[in-house]
Design a protein around this motif. Structure first.
Motif, PDB file in Angstrom:
ATOM      1  N   ILE A  71       4.808  11.925   7.880  1.00 14.47           N
ATOM      2  CA  ILE A  71       3.814  11.383   7.044  1.00 14.47           C
ATOM      3  C   ILE A  71       2.814  12.470   6.429  1.00 14.47           C
ATOM      4  O   ILE A  71       2.444  13.359   7.153  1.00 14.47           O
ATOM      5  N   SER A  72       2.899  12.164   5.025  1.00 10.64           N
ATOM      6  CA  SER A  72       1.950  13.129   4.319  1.00 10.64           C
ATOM      7  C   SER A  72       0.662  12.832   4.610  1.00 10.64           C
ATOM      8  O   SER A  72       0.224  11.617   4.313  1.00 10.64           O
ATOM      9  N   GLN A  73      -0.097  14.001   4.689  1.00  7.49           N
ATOM     10  CA  GLN A  73      -1.903  13.549   4.851  1.00  7.49           C
ATOM     11  C   GLN A  73      -2.477  12.888   3.678  1.00  7.49           C
ATOM     12  O   GLN A  73      -3.278  12.074   3.671  1.00  7.49           O
ATOM     13  N   PHE A  74      -1.783  13.260   2.472  1.00  6.67           N
ATOM     14  CA  PHE A  74      -2.275  12.707   1.172  1.00  6.67           C
ATOM     15  C   PHE A  74      -1.161  13.137  -0.015  1.00  6.67           C
ATOM     16  O   PHE A  74      -0.380  13.900   0.347  1.00  6.67           O
ATOM     17  N   THR A  75      -1.293  12.529  -0.916  1.00  9.02           N
ATOM     18  CA  THR A  75      -0.374  12.687  -2.022  1.00  9.02           C
ATOM     19  C   THR A  75      -0.601  14.077  -2.469  1.00  9.02           C
ATOM     20  O   THR A  75      -1.889  14.596  -2.880  1.00  9.02           O
ATOM     21  N   GLY A  76       0.312  14.831  -2.537  1.00  6.66           N
ATOM     22  CA  GLY A  76       0.365  16.351  -2.925  1.00  6.66           C
ATOM     23  C   GLY A  76       0.345  17.261  -1.779  1.00  6.66           C
ATOM     24  O   GLY A  76       0.210  18.463  -2.183  1.00  6.66           O
ATOM     25  N   TYR A  77       0.232  16.620  -0.700  1.00  5.01           N
ATOM     26  CA  TYR A  77      -0.171  17.731   0.463  1.00  5.01           C
ATOM     27  C   TYR A  77       1.182  18.406   0.545  1.00  5.01           C
ATOM     28  O   TYR A  77       0.920  19.866   0.776  1.00  5.01           O
ATOM     29  N   ALA A  78       2.376  18.184   0.446  1.00  2.00           N
ATOM     30  CA  ALA A  78       3.545  18.987   0.590  1.00  2.00           C
ATOM     31  C   ALA A  78       3.482  20.243  -0.245  1.00  2.00           C
ATOM     32  O   ALA A  78       4.168  21.105  -0.195  1.00  2.00           O
ATOM     33  N   GLU A  79       2.890  20.100  -1.579  1.00  2.00           N
ATOM     34  CA  GLU A  79       2.729  21.209  -2.561  1.00  2.00           C
ATOM     35  C   GLU A  79       1.912  22.175  -1.867  1.00  2.00           C
ATOM     36  O   GLU A  79       1.652  23.490  -2.607  1.00  2.00           O
ATOM     37  N   LEU A  80       1.019  21.941  -1.090  1.00  2.09           N
ATOM     38  CA  LEU A  80      -0.033  22.933  -0.630  1.00  2.09           C
ATOM     39  C   LEU A  80       0.751  24.320   0.062  1.00  2.09           C
ATOM     40  O   LEU A  80       1.788  24.223   0.536  1.00  2.09           O
ATOM     41  N   ALA A  81       0.077  25.330   0.015  1.00  2.66           N
ATOM     42  CA  ALA A  81       0.560  26.743   0.636  1.00  2.66           C
ATOM     43  C   ALA A  81       0.499  26.560   2.053  1.00  2.66           C
ATOM     44  O   ALA A  81      -0.423  25.764   2.685  1.00  2.66           O
ATOM     45  N   GLU A  82       1.529  27.513   2.677  1.00  2.00           N
ATOM     46  CA  GLU A  82       1.233  27.438   4.281  1.00  2.00           C
ATOM     47  C   GLU A  82       0.356  28.744   4.334  1.00  2.00           C
ATOM     48  O   GLU A  82       0.198  29.716   3.815  1.00  2.00           O
ATOM     49  N   LEU A  83      -0.908  28.517   5.278  1.00  2.00           N
ATOM     50  CA  LEU A  83      -1.787  29.638   5.652  1.00  2.00           C
ATOM     51  C   LEU A  83      -0.875  30.755   6.550  1.00  2.00           C
ATOM     52  O   LEU A  83      -0.095  30.590   7.341  1.00  2.00           O
ATOM     53  N   ASP A  84      -1.550  31.964   6.260  1.00  2.00           N
ATOM     54  CA  ASP A  84      -1.116  33.057   7.248  1.00  2.00           C
ATOM     55  C   ASP A  84      -2.071  32.807   8.354  1.00  2.00           C
ATOM     56  O   ASP A  84      -3.164  33.439   8.608  1.00  2.00           O
ATOM     57  N   TRP A  85      -1.525  32.153   9.488  1.00  2.00           N
ATOM     58  CA  TRP A  85      -2.107  31.968  10.695  1.00  2.00           C
ATOM     59  C   TRP A  85      -2.441  33.102  11.497  1.00  2.00           C
ATOM     60  O   TRP A  85      -3.319  33.049  12.189  1.00  2.00           O
ATOM     61  N   GLY A  86      -1.382  33.906  11.438  1.00  2.00           N
ATOM     62  CA  GLY A  86      -1.823  35.354  12.098  1.00  2.00           C
ATOM     63  C   GLY A  86      -3.045  35.800  11.849  1.00  2.00           C
ATOM     64  O   GLY A  86      -3.728  36.461  12.632  1.00  2.00           O
ATOM     65  N   ARG A  87      -3.332  35.907  10.596  1.00  2.00           N
ATOM     66  CA  ARG A  87      -4.613  36.496   9.923  1.00  2.00           C
ATOM     67  C   ARG A  87      -5.589  35.823  10.395  1.00  2.00           C
ATOM     68  O   ARG A  87      -6.678  36.632  10.725  1.00  2.00           O
ATOM     69  N   TYR A  88      -5.642  34.650  10.532  1.00  2.00           N
ATOM     70  CA  TYR A  88      -6.875  33.651  11.285  1.00  2.00           C
ATOM     71  C   TYR A  88      -6.770  33.288  12.451  1.00  2.00           C
ATOM     72  O   TYR A  88      -7.401  32.211  12.676  1.00  2.00           O
ATOM     73  N   LYS A  89      -5.945  34.024  13.202  1.00  2.00           N
ATOM     74  CA  LYS A  89      -5.718  33.502  14.589  1.00  2.00           C
ATOM     75  C   LYS A  89      -7.021  33.299  15.335  1.00  2.00           C
ATOM     76  O   LYS A  89      -7.906  34.342  15.443  1.00  2.00           O
ATOM     77  N   GLY A  90      -7.330  32.161  15.987  1.00  2.00           N
ATOM     78  CA  GLY A  90      -8.472  31.919  16.687  1.00  2.00           C
ATOM     79  C   GLY A  90      -9.672  31.426  15.768  1.00  2.00           C
ATOM     80  O   GLY A  90     -10.813  31.304  16.467  1.00  2.00           O
ATOM     81  N   MET A 104       0.800  -1.056  -0.003  1.00  2.00           N
ATOM     82  CA  MET A 104       0.038   0.000   0.287  1.00  2.00           C
ATOM     83  C   MET A 104       0.810   1.461  -0.068  1.00  2.00           C
ATOM     84  O   MET A 104       1.678   1.297   0.728  1.00  2.00           O
ATOM     85  N   ARG A 105       0.513   2.179  -0.801  1.00  2.00           N
ATOM     86  CA  ARG A 105       1.353   3.644  -0.694  1.00  2.00           C
ATOM     87  C   ARG A 105       0.988   4.348   0.359  1.00  2.00           C
ATOM     88  O   ARG A 105      -0.161   4.645   1.002  1.00  2.00           O
ATOM     89  N   VAL A 106       1.995   4.968   0.942  1.00  2.00           N
ATOM     90  CA  VAL A 106       1.797   6.086   1.987  1.00  2.00           C
ATOM     91  C   VAL A 106       3.176   7.072   1.482  1.00  2.00           C
ATOM     92  O   VAL A 106       4.208   6.937   1.306  1.00  2.00           O
ATOM     93  N   ASP A 107       2.533   8.486   1.528  1.00  4.56           N
ATOM     94  CA  ASP A 107       3.326   9.352   1.097  1.00  4.56           C
ATOM     95  C   ASP A 107       4.133  10.194   2.232  1.00  4.56           C
ATOM     96  O   ASP A 107       3.680  10.238   3.508  1.00  4.56           O
ATOM     97  N   PHE A 108       5.424  10.627   2.184  1.00  3.46           N
ATOM     98  CA  PHE A 108       6.022  11.329   3.190  1.00  3.46           C
ATOM     99  C   PHE A 108       6.594  12.588   2.685  1.00  3.46           C
ATOM    100  O   PHE A 108       6.847  12.656   1.429  1.00  3.46           O
ATOM    101  N   HIS A 109       6.887  13.482   3.423  1.00  2.00           N
ATOM    102  CA  HIS A 109       7.538  14.672   3.136  1.00  2.00           C
ATOM    103  C   HIS A 109       8.296  15.436   4.347  1.00  2.00           C
ATOM    104  O   HIS A 109       7.589  15.061   5.512  1.00  2.00           O
ATOM    105  N   ASP A 110       9.358  15.981   4.119  1.00  2.42           N
ATOM    106  CA  ASP A 110       9.983  16.427   5.215  1.00  2.42           C
ATOM    107  C   ASP A 110      10.205  15.602   6.579  1.00  2.42           C
ATOM    108  O   ASP A 110      10.135  16.206   7.720  1.00  2.42           O
ATOM    109  N   GLY A 111      10.214  14.332   6.364  1.00  2.00           N
ATOM    110  CA  GLY A 111      10.559  13.571   7.463  1.00  2.00           C
ATOM    111  C   GLY A 111       9.308  13.153   8.391  1.00  2.00           C
ATOM    112  O   GLY A 111       9.204  12.867   9.463  1.00  2.00           O
TER     113      GLY A 111
END
Length: 791
Positions: free
Chosen positions: A538-557, A529-536
């Motif tokens: 477990i990747s949530q799904f194939t292609g997860y690592a290519e998603l952008a990082e959210l500006d968590w400060g803007r959406y704090k809380g 069975m396939r399982v993906d990894f990135h940056d050491g």
């Protein structure tokens, strides 16, 4: 603070909805919200387990069909009036005192108030309410009036009201909720009655009421409402009491000729309030003997008791014989339409070790819908059984196709039916029931095997990689429904789904009930069975690592990022942001050894630190938009970051009492989160793990928890466990500090860790929790005593 009483002072219309949900009374068959019997600001709700109905509505130019747990006729209404005054309602009344208390030990809701009318007359009112745990068709409301500074006639009006609708959730109010039709009312032998029928499921519901009053009353009836009025002669300082006893029956009930005649007979034969209360309290005492969970501190104790209470009001021994599942919001409100999701994953592990008969009944709910799940799998081009993400009456997929974003006011397509992992939750519960009880009924094995066939058929071999892949699904996260800009929904190789599929196929193979060809393919899947990894991690799904990082400060809380981003014209699918635990669910369900063994079997030997790195990665990218999220994160951090684990556990504990999700608790309690907190105490902090060889115990209590005591039932053995940070006792016998314990099915005990190994013989004399502890363990095998199996 009384750890057995949830108390409120004053009447607060703004918080009335939350009070109603938290003060719900139920018996596993039906429940009634803690709405006032009078007043205008109230959201009455009486819901019977499994009583559903479908209606079609026009939404965004489309016709959609939704199935709801039906709000049944309201049995509560009762109000009163002094001479020359209007009927009492708390919103307009001059209230000198007002208090409400929920007695968690005995299942009684108490309301006390003092009201001054326009002429200065002061009347004290005391009301006690119950939904009988002894007779699950009965409920009662006792009202005692005391005129403090006047004498004269007091009018009292009691009603059965069929004009209710499903209107308890604001965002559903554009959809039809008028499920009841064909109303009729009448009077028979001084009993009032009301019947109605659900529009599409054609279920008949009947209520019959008996008024126990010092004077006879007069009745007036309309097609959908019937009222009885009594005029009480009150004397200053002398209490006068009347009681409303109600029987509720439906055409789903067994051993009845018809609901109306059954309701009339039950109401006629019912005892008075005092006897009803005695029987009701006795049943609750028996439940608490099995469900007791004692912790230090009144505030923590109160919330623990509240969670046990609401769990047993939704899923009691009465539920075991019903065709009912685990509604995500209990029988406490209309959120999620009363549907059955995957919350049983958090509920059954607690029930298994206390009320296995209830667990078995809930698994039978799934098994009865196996034909529908098989049909859904065939329609999807798969084998086996595909269970729906949202289930109701008959096991069809009840997930909405459109949902309202209250932040933007827009109706949006909903593809959450792609959460195929609900089948994995059902299979996991089947296996956990087997481990806890030592039993696997043939129909449970059938259920597990058909779910395994479905997930095996989802796994497609990719010739390019030589790996099996599962495509086009959603994981538990729920934010990620598709790849950014994709024309169709679904994600590939969700790690949770893929790994748990391997786990499931391995368990199914252990049953030895599949043919050689099928077994060979399943065996191959468990190795490729396939399982993906990135940056050491477990990747949530194939292609997860290519998603952008959210500006968590803007959406704090912001807990519901999906709604906030959509309202801003953005899409949460673009970001590494989760609503709740997804990949981390693997660490919730599987031990570290189990998970690493699966990865190793798949040819992914874990690098050092894989698990803590993965936990940190997703913890930093989760908005906790679900109450279940705090439960899972508390669990996965329990042994690595105890301080932070406790913070999440504390949030999960107060999630409904303090309504941390901002208004959702008024629509119904979060049953999975409540059960999850109890399971944290029962299994996580005690290190309780049902294994094939027995029940393993390895306590590590948080410093702030203090002492913990609870009874358990494991494969017929009654056990009492008491633990704190310094010691652990099983049936009164102290274990060596740092030792692990395994209770073997053949009445044997193994102690491991701390230098105390070996197998321990069982002595046949019974041992209760008050027996003096055995001290002075040596390196030789100690002898412990455990209770005999129940007869």
């Amino acid at each position: 603070m009384n750890p057995w009483v949830l108390a409120y002072e004053g009447f607060d219309p703004a918080s009335e909805g939350l009070r109603e949900a938290l003060c719900t009374l139920g018996n596993g068959r039906f429940a009634t919200r803690g709405a006032t019997p009078d007043g205008r600001i109230r959201t009455p709700g009486t819901y019977q387990a499994g009583c559903y109905d479908r209606l079609a509505s026009e939404v965004a130019g489309r016709t959609v069909v939704n199935e709801d747990l039906v709000n049944l006729p309201d049995w509560l209404p009762l109000t009163f009036a002094t001479p020359g005054s209007d009927w009492f309602n708390p919103e307009r009344a001059d209230l000198l005192d007002y208090a409400q208390e929920l007695d968690l030990r005995h299942g009684v809701l108490l309301r006390e108030l003092r009201w001054r009318d326009e002429q200065g007359r002061v009347t004290r009112v005391r009301q006690r309410r119950l939904v009988s745990m002894a007779d699950p068709a009965l409920a009662a409301l006792e009202t005692t009036f005391t005129a403090e500074n006047w004498s004269g006639p007091l009018r009292v009006r009691a009603t059965l009201d069929g004009r209710v609708t499903n209107s308890g959730v604001a965002r559903y109010r554009d959809l039809r909720g008028d499920h009841l039709t064909g109303h009729a009312t009448g009077v028979q032998d001084a009993l009032t009655w009301l019947t109605a029928t659900t529009r599409s499921s054609r279920l008949t519901v009947a209520l019959a009421a008996r008024m126990d009053a010092p004077v006879p009353g007069s009745s007036s009836q309309e097609l959908d409402r019937i009222t009885t009025e009594h005029v009480l002669d009150v004397v200053e300082g002398t209490p006068v009491t009347l009681t409303k006893v109600v029987a509720l029956l439906t055409s789903r009930d067994r051993a009845v000729h018809d609901p109306l005649s059954a309701a009339l007979r039950r109401a006629r034969l019912a005892a008075g309030f005092a006897e009803l209360l005695d029987a009701h309290e006795a049943e609750w005492e028996r439940l608490w003997e099995r469900a007791g969970l004692d912790v230090d501190g009144p505030e923590l104790s109160q919330i623990v008791h509240l969670h046990v209470f609401h769990l047993l009001q939704t899923l009691s021994p009465h539920t075991a014989d019903l065709d009912a599942g685990v509604p995500a919001r209990g029988l406490h409100g209309e959120a999620y339409r009363g549907h059955v999701f995957w919350d049983e994953l958090f509920v059954l592990p607690w029930l298994n070790l206390r009320f296995p008969e209830i667990s078995l009944g809930l698994l039978r709910y799934r098994w009865r819908r196996l034909p529908e799940a098989r049909a859904a799998a065939r329609e999807a081009g798969c084998e086996g059984a595909m269970f729906p993400w949202q289930s109701g009456s008959d096991g069809r997929e009840e997930t909405q196709t459109y949902h309202l974003n209250p932040d933007s006011g827009r109706w949006l397509p909903d593809v959450s039916h792609l959460q195929r992992h609900v089948g994995l939750a059902i299979a996991y519960n089947v296996w956990q029931y087997r481990l806890a009880t030592g039993s696997m009924p043939p129909w449970c094995a059938e259920l597990l095997l058909d779910i395994a066939r479905f997930f095996a058929s989802l796994a497609v071999l990719n010739p390019a990689s030589g790996r099996y892949e599962i495509r086009g699904v959603m994981g538990p996260d729920e934010y990620h429904t598709a790849y950014p800009g994709a024309a169709s929904p679904g994600l590939d190789n969700n790690a949770y789904t893929n790994v748990m599929t391997v786990w499931l196929l391995s368990r199914a193979l252990e049953l030895g009930e599949v043919g050689p060809e099928e077994a060979a393919r399943w065996e191959d899947i468990t190795r490729r069975m396939r399982v993906d990894f990135h940056d050491g991690v477990i990747s949530q799904f194939t292609g997860y690592a290519e998603l952008a990082e959210l500006d968590w400060g803007r959406y704090k809380g912001v807990r519901r990022l999906d709604r906030a981003l959509e309202a801003d014209g953005d899409d949460v699918n673009r970001y590494q942001a989760s609503k709740q635990a997804d990949t981390l669910m693997l660490f919730y369900l599987l031990t570290a050894d189990e998970l690493l063994a699966i990865l190793d079997r798949l040819g992914y030997p874990a690098e050092p630190g894989l698990i803590p790195r993965t936990i940190t990665h997703y913890l930093d990218r989760t908005s906790h938009g679900s109450t279940l999220s705090a439960v899972v994160h508390a669990w996965v951090l329990a042994r690595s970051d105890r301080a932070r684990s406790w913070q999440f556990f504390a949030e999960a504990l107060i999630s409904d009492v303090h309504d941390v999700q901002g208004g959702t608790a008024a629509e119904g309690i979060h049953l999975g989160a409540m059960a999850g907190t109890l399971d944290m105490l029962q299994r996580c902090y005690l290190g309780l793990e049902p294994r094939p060889e027995g029940l393993h115990l390895n306590p590590l209590l948080p410093d702030r928890l203090g002492a913990l005591s609870l009874p358990l039932l494991f494969r017929g053995l009654r056990l009492t466990i008491e633990a704190d940070q310094e010691s652990t006792r099983v049936n009164g016998i102290a274990l060596p500090q740092g030792a692990g314990l395994t209770i073997i099915e053949e009445k044997m005990i193994t102690i491991g860790g701390g230098g105390f190994g070996g197998r321990v013989g069982h002595h046949h004399d019974r041992l209760g929790p008050t027996v003096a502890p055995v001290t002075g363990f040596a390196d030789n095998d100690p002898v412990l005593k455990v209770l005999e199996p129940e007869e």
